[in-house]
Design an enzyme around this catalytic site. Sequence first.
Site, PDB file in Angstrom:
ATOM      1  N   THR A  11     -77.959  76.989 -35.521  1.00 22.70           N
ATOM      2  CA  THR A  11     -76.718  78.435 -35.615  1.00 22.70           C
ATOM      3  C   THR A  11     -76.239  77.123 -37.031  1.00 22.70           C
ATOM      4  OG1 THR A  11     -76.245  78.827 -33.765  1.00 22.70           O
ATOM      5  CG2 THR A  11     -74.992  78.712 -35.184  1.00 22.70           C
ATOM      6  N   ASP A  54     -84.595  78.583 -34.051  1.00 25.98           N
ATOM      7  CA  ASP A  54     -83.466  78.448 -32.750  1.00 25.98           C
ATOM      8  C   ASP A  54     -84.325  77.833 -32.065  1.00 25.98           C
ATOM      9  OD1 ASP A  54     -82.568  78.877 -29.909  1.00 25.98           O
ATOM     10  OD2 ASP A  54     -81.762  80.827 -31.219  1.00 25.98           O
ATOM     11  N   SER A  55     -83.455  76.911 -31.600  1.00 24.54           N
ATOM     12  CA  SER A  55     -83.822  75.498 -30.736  1.00 24.54           C
ATOM     13  C   SER A  55     -84.424  75.522 -29.030  1.00 24.54           C
ATOM     14  CB  SER A  55     -82.734  74.315 -30.582  1.00 24.54           C
ATOM     15  OG  SER A  55     -81.643  74.854 -29.767  1.00 24.54           O
ATOM     16  N   SER A  56     -83.676  77.135 -28.626  1.00 21.75           N
ATOM     17  CA  SER A  56     -85.005  77.423 -27.477  1.00 21.75           C
ATOM     18  C   SER A  56     -86.823  77.307 -27.706  1.00 21.75           C
ATOM     19  CB  SER A  56     -84.016  79.183 -27.312  1.00 21.75           C
ATOM     20  OG  SER A  56     -83.058  79.400 -27.379  1.00 21.75           O
ATOM     21  N   THR A  86     -78.347  73.604 -31.175  1.00 17.02           N
ATOM     22  CA  THR A  86     -77.723  72.885 -29.987  1.00 17.02           C
ATOM     23  C   THR A  86     -78.240  73.350 -28.557  1.00 17.02           C
ATOM     24  OG1 THR A  86     -76.189  75.025 -29.582  1.00 17.02           O
ATOM     25  CG2 THR A  86     -75.464  72.859 -31.039  1.00 17.02           C
ATOM     26  N   ASP A  87     -79.154  74.644 -28.310  1.00 17.15           N
ATOM     27  CA  ASP A  87     -79.621  74.420 -27.085  1.00 17.15           C
ATOM     28  C   ASP A  87     -80.739  73.640 -26.302  1.00 17.15           C
ATOM     29  OD1 ASP A  87     -78.272  76.857 -27.061  1.00 17.15           O
ATOM     30  OD2 ASP A  87     -79.812  78.725 -27.608  1.00 17.15           O
ATOM     31  N   GLN A 274     -77.340  67.286  -9.650  1.00 13.70           N
ATOM     32  CA  GLN A 274     -76.703  68.151  -9.440  1.00 13.70           C
ATOM     33  C   GLN A 274     -75.114  68.148 -10.914  1.00 13.70           C
ATOM     34  OE1 GLN A 274     -76.885  71.730  -6.813  1.00 13.70           O
ATOM     35  NE2 GLN A 274     -78.416  70.984  -6.203  1.00 13.70           N
ATOM     36  N   CYS A 275     -74.611  66.868  -9.981  1.00 18.05           N
ATOM     37  CA  CYS A 275     -73.209  66.460 -10.772  1.00 18.05           C
ATOM     38  C   CYS A 275     -73.804  65.615 -11.485  1.00 18.05           C
ATOM     39  CB  CYS A 275     -72.304  65.702 -10.000  1.00 18.05           C
ATOM     40  SG  CYS A 275     -72.173  65.942  -8.145  1.00 18.05           S
TER      41      CYS A 275
HETATM   42  N1  ASP Z   1     -79.290  79.463 -29.865  1.00 17.60           N
HETATM   43  C1  ASP Z   1     -78.864  78.216 -31.326  1.00 17.60           C
HETATM   44  C2  ASP Z   1     -79.767  77.562 -31.219  1.00 17.60           C
HETATM   45  O1  ASP Z   1     -80.128  76.433 -30.104  1.00 17.60           O
HETATM   46  C3  ASP Z   1     -77.573  77.959 -30.899  1.00 17.60           C
HETATM   47  C4  ASP Z   1     -76.751  76.753 -31.413  1.00 17.60           C
HETATM   48  O2  ASP Z   1     -77.826  76.060 -32.701  1.00 17.60           O
HETATM   49  O3  ASP Z   1     -75.130  76.730 -31.759  1.00 17.60           O
HETATM   50  O4  ASP Z   1     -81.091  76.887 -32.049  1.00 17.60           O
END
Ligand code: ASP
Length: 335
Positions: A11, A54-56, A86-87, A274-275
């Site tokens: 992002t 996109d980091s996904s 961030t993902d 899981q915690c």
């Molecule tokens: N989908 C974005 C990513 O991880 C979200 C982000 O960067 O905040 O690339």
Amino acid sequence: MKLLILYTGGTIGMVAQRDGSLVPFHSDALRANVPDLARLAAEVDCRSLGQPKDSSHVGPDDWRAMADALWAARDEFDGFVVLHGTDTMAYSASALSFMLGGSFGKPVVLTGSQVPLGVLRSDGRDNLLTSLEIAMLRDAQGGPQVREVTVFFENRLFRGNRVYKHSARQFDAFHSPNYPELGRSGVELVLHRKRLWQPDLGEGRRTALNANVAVATLTPGMTEASLRAMLLGSGAHGVILQTLGSGNAPAWPWLAAVLTEAGAQGVRLAHVSQCRAASTAPSNYASGKVIQDAGVWESGGMTLEAAVVKMMLVLALEPGMQHAAWAASWAGERD
Ligand code: ASP
């Protein structure tokens, strides 16, 4: 002083087109979007790692490419900031912390943003500039203060392999419940020196990994057939079990047999809780004993993200070395 920004996407790298739609910018556009880069007391170079992603879509091949790019630039620069979505930032930060090894010895700060740089209210500008300032911090001998892979987000610096993405809404996207923050930016930029990792400068890089790792979450009511499918029918070479609380499991009469069978077939099993704020050190509860007795590897306070990546790297080692490698702390990722 010379700093390198390695731009991978996410992002933070989005700018608005005329019609308002957001597209990733080329690294050349960074200076136009953050003119204050010119005010830093450092020469800043910016390089893209291929097409911004996109980091996904970021995975093991990208981790290798990032680690290679950082190693190739290691002697030319004093510090590194990786711009990343961030993902999956927590996975990439874990991977880089393990793959660079202690011998990298220079600051690596991953950061990104929740709102694109091209939007007025973006958190990306501060995240980027402060990350660069952190990478510039020197000790009394002129060496880098930070010599590990970190994540900086919304005023806080964390050990990279201890974070997880906690919020897709707030600016404080990352939490590190099992290891305290390494630093904070307020009126002053404060680092907690005693919390920083002191790398073993003789420790080499890790490059080989086996990505065939699955995650199985133990949930109430789960059937034997489902767990069998994940542990024995999925073809995974390593499985991270997500246990309950401090490493407990439901009292399923068939659980011990399934775990033992998977172990006997060479599937490596480790567990995390899981915690998010927990450690799976040997459990005091009878309900944790079945996990221990089956020889499932403990993770201390490792995050799921760090455990998945570490398992991939451990699986690439000789079978006889794998358990000891798992149990050793590689980059301060466990207690
Ligand atoms: N989908 C974005 C990513 O991880 C979200 C982000 O960067 O905040 O690339």
